[in-house]
Write a protein that holds these residues in place. Structure first.
Motif, PDB file in Angstrom:
ATOM      1  N   GLN A  43      50.069  38.693  44.449  1.00 29.52           N
ATOM      2  CA  GLN A  43      49.088  39.300  43.546  1.00 29.52           C
ATOM      3  C   GLN A  43      47.961  38.320  43.278  1.00 29.52           C
ATOM      4  O   GLN A  43      48.200  37.136  43.017  1.00 29.52           O
ATOM      5  CB  GLN A  43      49.743  39.708  42.225  1.00 29.52           C
ATOM      6  N   SER A  45      43.881  38.334  41.353  1.00 28.24           N
ATOM      7  CA  SER A  45      42.849  39.103  40.655  1.00 28.24           C
ATOM      8  C   SER A  45      41.837  38.166  40.029  1.00 28.24           C
ATOM      9  O   SER A  45      42.181  37.075  39.566  1.00 28.24           O
ATOM     10  CB  SER A  45      43.470  40.002  39.579  1.00 28.24           C
ATOM     11  N   PHE A  81      47.141  43.630  45.163  1.00 22.13           N
ATOM     12  CA  PHE A  81      48.550  43.542  44.769  1.00 22.13           C
ATOM     13  C   PHE A  81      49.403  44.123  45.892  1.00 22.13           C
ATOM     14  O   PHE A  81      49.251  45.287  46.269  1.00 22.13           O
ATOM     15  CB  PHE A  81      48.782  44.301  43.458  1.00 22.13           C
ATOM     16  N   GLU A  96      44.380  47.800  45.316  1.00 24.84           N
ATOM     17  CA  GLU A  96      43.323  46.943  45.845  1.00 24.84           C
ATOM     18  C   GLU A  96      41.970  47.501  45.427  1.00 24.84           C
ATOM     19  O   GLU A  96      41.733  48.708  45.528  1.00 24.84           O
ATOM     20  CB  GLU A  96      43.400  46.860  47.363  1.00 24.84           C
ATOM     21  N   ASP A 167      43.161  47.287  37.389  1.00 29.91           N
ATOM     22  CA  ASP A 167      44.048  47.492  38.538  1.00 29.91           C
ATOM     23  C   ASP A 167      44.743  48.847  38.498  1.00 29.91           C
ATOM     24  O   ASP A 167      45.149  49.376  39.540  1.00 29.91           O
ATOM     25  CB  ASP A 167      45.069  46.356  38.635  1.00 29.91           C
TER      26      ASP A 167
END
Length: 199
Positions: A43, A45, A81, A96, A167
């Motif tokens: 993961q 971000s 992720f 994504e 997300d």
């Protein structure tokens, strides 16, 4: 950064500029009985927010005060992720997304003295998210009774909304050809009722 400008003794204009940045990376591997490692979860971000807020507060009289304001948030996101359905299996891309969107809101709120002991509060808030063109209107109201110099009773009701984490909107669904079906999600709404006694 916050700037305040006073108009005499009964009005205030307040403006705020802010920015936030967050970065998150996580991973997990799984080991079989022979201690061979395989990726189980990855993961990453990055989120950047630029925020502008401005409000005007004015006391029109001893029994009437109003605050009206707007806010604008530019959200930049880059997320990915991946998760394996079972230990030892290849990872699937769960979520994504990369890009930006806007969250805008405006509100007005007034306090009205109906008498020396009773105060009415009325407010209205509206929000819109440009990612999916969802918008909401949220009315709010309150009533307060000053029973004595030391005690008061109040009741309040309002609708409150919020957007999900970025997300959530980019989760891919296997049942619909991996489309981002959550991208159409509206605001999460809640009805709040509050009863209070202060002493």
């Amino acid at each position: 950064i916050t700037h305040r400008y006073f108009f005499g003794n009964n009005a205030l204009w307040k403006t705020t500029l802010a920015a936030t940045y967050s970065k998150h990376n996580a991973g997990m591997d799984a080991a079989d009985f022979d201690l061979n490692m395989t990726p189980y979860m990855r993961q990453s971000s990055r989120n950047t927010n630029f925020v502008f807020k401005s409000s005007f507060n004015k006391k029109f009289s001893s029994r009437f005060t109003n605050q009206t304001g707007v806010s604008y948030t530019k959200l930049l996101y880059n997320m990915n992720f991946n998760l394996a359905p079972h230990f030892g299996e290849a990872m699937d891309n769960i979520s994504e997304g990369k890009g930006n969107t806007d969250l805008m809101s405006a509100y007005t709120s007034s306090l009205i003295g109906l008498s020396d002991k009773v105060t009415l509060g009325l407010g209205l808030t509206s929000q819109m998210m440009t990612l999916n063109k969802e918008w909401t209107v949220e009315p709010r109201a309150s009533l307060k009774w000053q029973a004595s110099n030391r005690s008061s009773f109040a009741i309040a009701y309002g609708i409150y909304s919020r957007m999900e984490k970025m997300d959530v909107y980019f989760v891919k669904s296997k049942g619909v050809n991996h489309e981002n079906v959550n991208k159409k999600l509206g605001f999460t709404k809640a009805h709040h009722i509050n009863l209070s006694y202060d002493y």
